[in-house]
Write a protein that holds these residues in place. Structure first.
Motif, PDB file in Angstrom:
ATOM      1  N   VAL A  32       9.791  79.765  32.869  1.00 35.98           N
ATOM      2  CA  VAL A  32      10.669  79.587  34.048  1.00 35.98           C
ATOM      3  C   VAL A  32      10.230  78.374  34.868  1.00 35.98           C
ATOM      4  CG1 VAL A  32      11.426  82.000  34.106  1.00 35.98           C
ATOM      5  CG2 VAL A  32       9.529  81.286  35.578  1.00 35.98           C
ATOM      6  N   SER A  33       8.925  78.109  34.896  1.00 35.33           N
ATOM      7  CA  SER A  33       8.459  76.920  35.642  1.00 35.33           C
ATOM      8  C   SER A  33       8.991  75.647  35.013  1.00 35.33           C
ATOM      9  CB  SER A  33       6.939  76.825  35.679  1.00 35.33           C
ATOM     10  OG  SER A  33       6.420  77.978  36.226  1.00 35.33           O
ATOM     11  N   GLU A  34       8.964  75.588  33.688  1.00 32.66           N
ATOM     12  CA  GLU A  34       9.433  74.342  33.059  1.00 32.66           C
ATOM     13  C   GLU A  34      10.946  74.179  33.183  1.00 32.66           C
ATOM     14  OE1 GLU A  34       9.771  74.924  28.220  1.00 32.66           O
ATOM     15  OE2 GLU A  34       7.947  74.068  29.014  1.00 32.66           O
ATOM     16  N   ASN A  35      11.640  75.268  33.570  1.00 28.41           N
ATOM     17  CA  ASN A  35      13.075  75.178  33.834  1.00 28.41           C
ATOM     18  C   ASN A  35      13.373  75.060  35.332  1.00 28.41           C
ATOM     19  OD1 ASN A  35      14.830  75.419  31.266  1.00 28.41           O
ATOM     20  ND2 ASN A  35      13.102  76.801  30.914  1.00 28.41           N
ATOM     21  N   GLY A  36      12.307  74.854  36.113  1.00 25.89           N
ATOM     22  CA  GLY A  36      12.475  74.520  37.533  1.00 25.89           C
ATOM     23  C   GLY A  36      12.802  75.702  38.439  1.00 25.89           C
ATOM     24  N   TYR A  37      12.361  76.906  38.072  1.00 23.22           N
ATOM     25  CA  TYR A  37      12.733  78.132  38.821  1.00 23.22           C
ATOM     26  C   TYR A  37      12.399  77.990  40.317  1.00 23.22           C
ATOM     27  CZ  TYR A  37      12.888  83.252  39.662  1.00 23.22           C
ATOM     28  OH  TYR A  37      13.168  84.527  40.113  1.00 23.22           O
ATOM     29  N   VAL A  38      13.419  77.911  41.139  1.00 26.58           N
ATOM     30  CA  VAL A  38      13.200  77.577  42.546  1.00 26.58           C
ATOM     31  C   VAL A  38      13.711  78.659  43.505  1.00 26.58           C
ATOM     32  CG1 VAL A  38      15.349  76.233  42.782  1.00 26.58           C
ATOM     33  CG2 VAL A  38      13.366  75.614  44.175  1.00 26.58           C
ATOM     34  N   THR A  39      14.394  79.678  42.960  1.00 21.63           N
ATOM     35  CA  THR A  39      14.949  80.713  43.846  1.00 21.63           C
ATOM     36  C   THR A  39      13.873  81.454  44.661  1.00 21.63           C
ATOM     37  OG1 THR A  39      16.993  80.938  42.612  1.00 21.63           O
ATOM     38  CG2 THR A  39      16.285  82.873  43.832  1.00 21.63           C
ATOM     39  N   PHE A 152      17.493  88.619  49.092  1.00 23.11           N
ATOM     40  CA  PHE A 152      17.715  88.769  47.650  1.00 23.11           C
ATOM     41  C   PHE A 152      18.553  87.615  47.130  1.00 23.11           C
ATOM     42  CE2 PHE A 152      22.169  90.339  47.417  1.00 23.11           C
ATOM     43  CZ  PHE A 152      22.404  90.643  48.755  1.00 23.11           C
ATOM     44  N   SER A 153      18.573  87.522  45.798  1.00 20.80           N
ATOM     45  CA  SER A 153      19.363  86.457  45.171  1.00 20.80           C
ATOM     46  C   SER A 153      20.322  87.059  44.166  1.00 20.80           C
ATOM     47  CB  SER A 153      18.427  85.470  44.457  1.00 20.80           C
ATOM     48  OG  SER A 153      17.721  86.122  43.416  1.00 20.80           O
ATOM     49  N   LEU A 154      21.417  86.375  43.952  1.00 21.62           N
ATOM     50  CA  LEU A 154      22.350  86.670  42.860  1.00 21.62           C
ATOM     51  C   LEU A 154      22.566  85.365  42.119  1.00 21.62           C
ATOM     52  CD1 LEU A 154      25.095  88.830  44.689  1.00 21.62           C
ATOM     53  CD2 LEU A 154      23.221  89.663  43.241  1.00 21.62           C
ATOM     54  N   ASN A 155      22.209  85.332  40.843  1.00 20.27           N
ATOM     55  CA  ASN A 155      22.431  84.074  40.115  1.00 20.27           C
ATOM     56  C   ASN A 155      23.911  83.966  39.702  1.00 20.27           C
ATOM     57  OD1 ASN A 155      22.851  85.280  37.566  1.00 20.27           O
ATOM     58  ND2 ASN A 155      20.657  85.259  37.101  1.00 20.27           N
ATOM     59  N   ASP A 156      24.268  82.839  39.127  1.00 22.15           N
ATOM     60  CA  ASP A 156      25.692  82.611  38.829  1.00 22.15           C
ATOM     61  C   ASP A 156      26.262  83.670  37.876  1.00 22.15           C
ATOM     62  OD1 ASP A 156      25.745  80.422  40.499  1.00 22.15           O
ATOM     63  OD2 ASP A 156      25.418  78.954  38.885  1.00 22.15           O
ATOM     64  N   LEU A 193      21.740  76.380  36.142  1.00 27.21           N
ATOM     65  CA  LEU A 193      22.126  77.687  36.687  1.00 27.21           C
ATOM     66  C   LEU A 193      21.787  77.717  38.177  1.00 27.21           C
ATOM     67  CD1 LEU A 193      23.241  80.476  35.662  1.00 27.21           C
ATOM     68  CD2 LEU A 193      20.859  81.223  35.527  1.00 27.21           C
ATOM     69  N   GLY A 194      22.749  78.175  38.981  1.00 31.03           N
ATOM     70  CA  GLY A 194      22.530  78.277  40.422  1.00 31.03           C
ATOM     71  C   GLY A 194      22.402  79.725  40.860  1.00 31.03           C
ATOM     72  N   SER A 195      22.162  79.893  42.158  1.00 36.86           N
ATOM     73  CA  SER A 195      22.120  81.256  42.713  1.00 36.86           C
ATOM     74  C   SER A 195      22.488  81.216  44.181  1.00 36.86           C
ATOM     75  CB  SER A 195      20.724  81.878  42.557  1.00 36.86           C
ATOM     76  OG  SER A 195      19.759  81.140  43.278  1.00 36.86           O
ATOM     77  N   ASN A 196      22.968  82.345  44.669  1.00 36.98           N
ATOM     78  CA  ASN A 196      23.103  82.551  46.106  1.00 36.98           C
ATOM     79  C   ASN A 196      21.857  83.253  46.606  1.00 36.98           C
ATOM     80  OD1 ASN A 196      25.599  81.493  46.711  1.00 36.98           O
ATOM     81  ND2 ASN A 196      26.680  83.445  46.757  1.00 36.98           N
ATOM     82  N   VAL A 197      21.395  82.838  47.778  1.00 36.78           N
ATOM     83  CA  VAL A 197      20.321  83.549  48.476  1.00 36.78           C
ATOM     84  C   VAL A 197      20.943  84.202  49.708  1.00 36.78           C
ATOM     85  CG1 VAL A 197      18.228  83.227  49.868  1.00 36.78           C
ATOM     86  CG2 VAL A 197      18.461  82.066  47.657  1.00 36.78           C
ATOM     87  N   TYR A 198      20.606  85.465  49.942  1.00 35.45           N
ATOM     88  CA  TYR A 198      21.147  86.229  51.079  1.00 35.45           C
ATOM     89  C   TYR A 198      20.000  86.796  51.911  1.00 35.45           C
ATOM     90  CZ  TYR A 198      25.060  86.605  47.752  1.00 35.45           C
ATOM     91  OH  TYR A 198      26.053  86.337  46.838  1.00 35.45           O
ATOM     92  N   VAL A 199      20.194  86.836  53.227  1.00 36.91           N
ATOM     93  CA  VAL A 199      19.323  87.637  54.079  1.00 36.91           C
ATOM     94  C   VAL A 199      20.216  88.621  54.836  1.00 36.91           C
ATOM     95  CG1 VAL A 199      17.634  87.694  55.946  1.00 36.91           C
ATOM     96  CG2 VAL A 199      17.663  85.749  54.343  1.00 36.91           C
ATOM     97  N   LEU A 200      19.961  89.916  54.602  1.00 38.05           N
ATOM     98  CA  LEU A 200      20.720  90.993  55.254  1.00 38.05           C
ATOM     99  C   LEU A 200      19.817  91.669  56.283  1.00 38.05           C
ATOM    100  CD1 LEU A 200      22.542  93.211  52.586  1.00 38.05           C
ATOM    101  CD2 LEU A 200      23.599  91.986  54.494  1.00 38.05           C
ATOM    102  N   LYS A 201      20.407  92.005  57.425  1.00 34.58           N
ATOM    103  CA  LYS A 201      19.640  92.747  58.444  1.00 34.58           C
ATOM    104  C   LYS A 201      20.236  94.152  58.578  1.00 34.58           C
ATOM    105  CE  LYS A 201      18.396  92.451  63.318  1.00 34.58           C
ATOM    106  NZ  LYS A 201      18.498  91.599  64.502  1.00 34.58           N
ATOM    107  N   LYS A 202      19.397  95.156  58.471  1.00 40.62           N
ATOM    108  CA  LYS A 202      19.857  96.539  58.633  1.00 40.62           C
ATOM    109  C   LYS A 202      20.174  96.791  60.105  1.00 40.62           C
ATOM    110  CE  LYS A 202      19.600 101.127  57.462  1.00 40.62           C
ATOM    111  NZ  LYS A 202      18.702 101.767  56.517  1.00 40.62           N
ATOM    112  N   LEU A 203      21.352  97.368  60.371  1.00 42.39           N
ATOM    113  CA  LEU A 203      21.757  97.621  61.769  1.00 42.39           C
ATOM    114  C   LEU A 203      21.569  99.090  62.115  1.00 42.39           C
ATOM    115  CD1 LEU A 203      24.995  95.432  61.892  1.00 42.39           C
ATOM    116  CD2 LEU A 203      22.718  94.851  62.760  1.00 42.39           C
TER     117      LEU A 203
END
Ligand SMILES: C[S@@+](CC[C@H](N)C(=O)[O-])C[C@H]1O[C@@H](n2cnc3c(N)ncnc32)[C@H](O)[C@@H]1O
Length: 203
Positions: A32-39, A152-156, A193-203
């Motif tokens: 994963v490092s050689e594929n640039g894993y940055v998430t 958390f993340s969700l990849n494409d 391959l991309g991903s979304n990064v999310y930050v959720l706050k519990k209410l």
């Protein structure tokens, strides 16, 4: 090096996924490092923007070999526990000395933790078809006390499966959580391959 990345997106149930990661554990970091894993870095830095006290305990869910724990540590988080269902991945994580505690848990089972033990939670590169279904989001959010954050993340590939974002939107629409951050960016840039990064706050 045993190359397995190309097969990571064809897994379709928990048993084969667990065996796959046990097998990949020895070469996962290098591949994963050689594929640039940055998430992991993107997630850890996004979470750090919103956390007042990074010394409070955080659980790294699906911690694997600890790449996500390393990113959390570098972003300032000081008390990190990790859980995963691959004993081989966990053994590598343990060797790195990043985690206070390590637990072998399957996301298909109820979490063996009381709500509120962890101030914040992370699941980086974990919510994927064949790994953990969208309902895992509910189980994870139920571990937090109000005010707690979940990055958390969700990849494409996971984004193509609309059930994950639907579940996320349900939490926001019903007022059980607030979405503090959502950003698309690189995940594994060498395989485009991309991903979304999310930050959720519990209410
Ligand atoms: C792509 S790796 C990500 C590991 C780490 N978070 C990182 O960023 O390098 C996905 C991890 O989720 C774990 N995993 C997948 N499905 C799981 C499940 N049902 N229960 C527990 N762990 C699971 C795998 O064993 C693997 O270590």
């Amino acid at each position: 090096m045993k190359k397995m990345l190309a097969n990571a997106y064809t897994l379709d149930n928990a048993e084969t996924t667990k065996a796959f990661y046990d097998d990949w554990a020895g070469s996962y970091d290098e591949e994963v490092s050689e594929n640039g894993y940055v998430t992991p870095k993107r997630c850890a830095e996004a979470l750090a923007e919103f956390v007042d006290d990074p010394s409070l305990p955080i659980l790294d869910i699906g911690c694997g070999t600890g790449i996500s724990g390393q990113a959390l540590k570098e972003a300032g988080f000081a008390t990190i526990d990790g859980c995963d269902f691959s004993a081989e991945m966990l053994a590598r994580a343990d060797q790195k000395g990043l985690y206070r505690n390590i637990f072998n848990t399957n996301l298909e089972d109820p979490f063996p933790f009381e709500a509120g033990i962890y101030a914040n939670l992370a699941a980086i590169g974990v919510l994927n078809p064949g790994h953990a279904p969208a309902s895992t989001l509910d189980a994870i959010m139920s571990l937090l006390d109000p005010g707690g954050l979940f990055v958390f993340s969700l990849n494409d590939h996971a984004l193509e499966d609309k059930t994950y974002e639907a579940r996320l939107n349900e939490h926001v629409d019903t007022g059980s959580a607030a979405l503090l951050f959502r950003e698309h960016g690189p995940h594994l840039p060498q395989i485009d391959l991309g991903s979304n990064v999310y930050v959720l706050k519990k209410l």
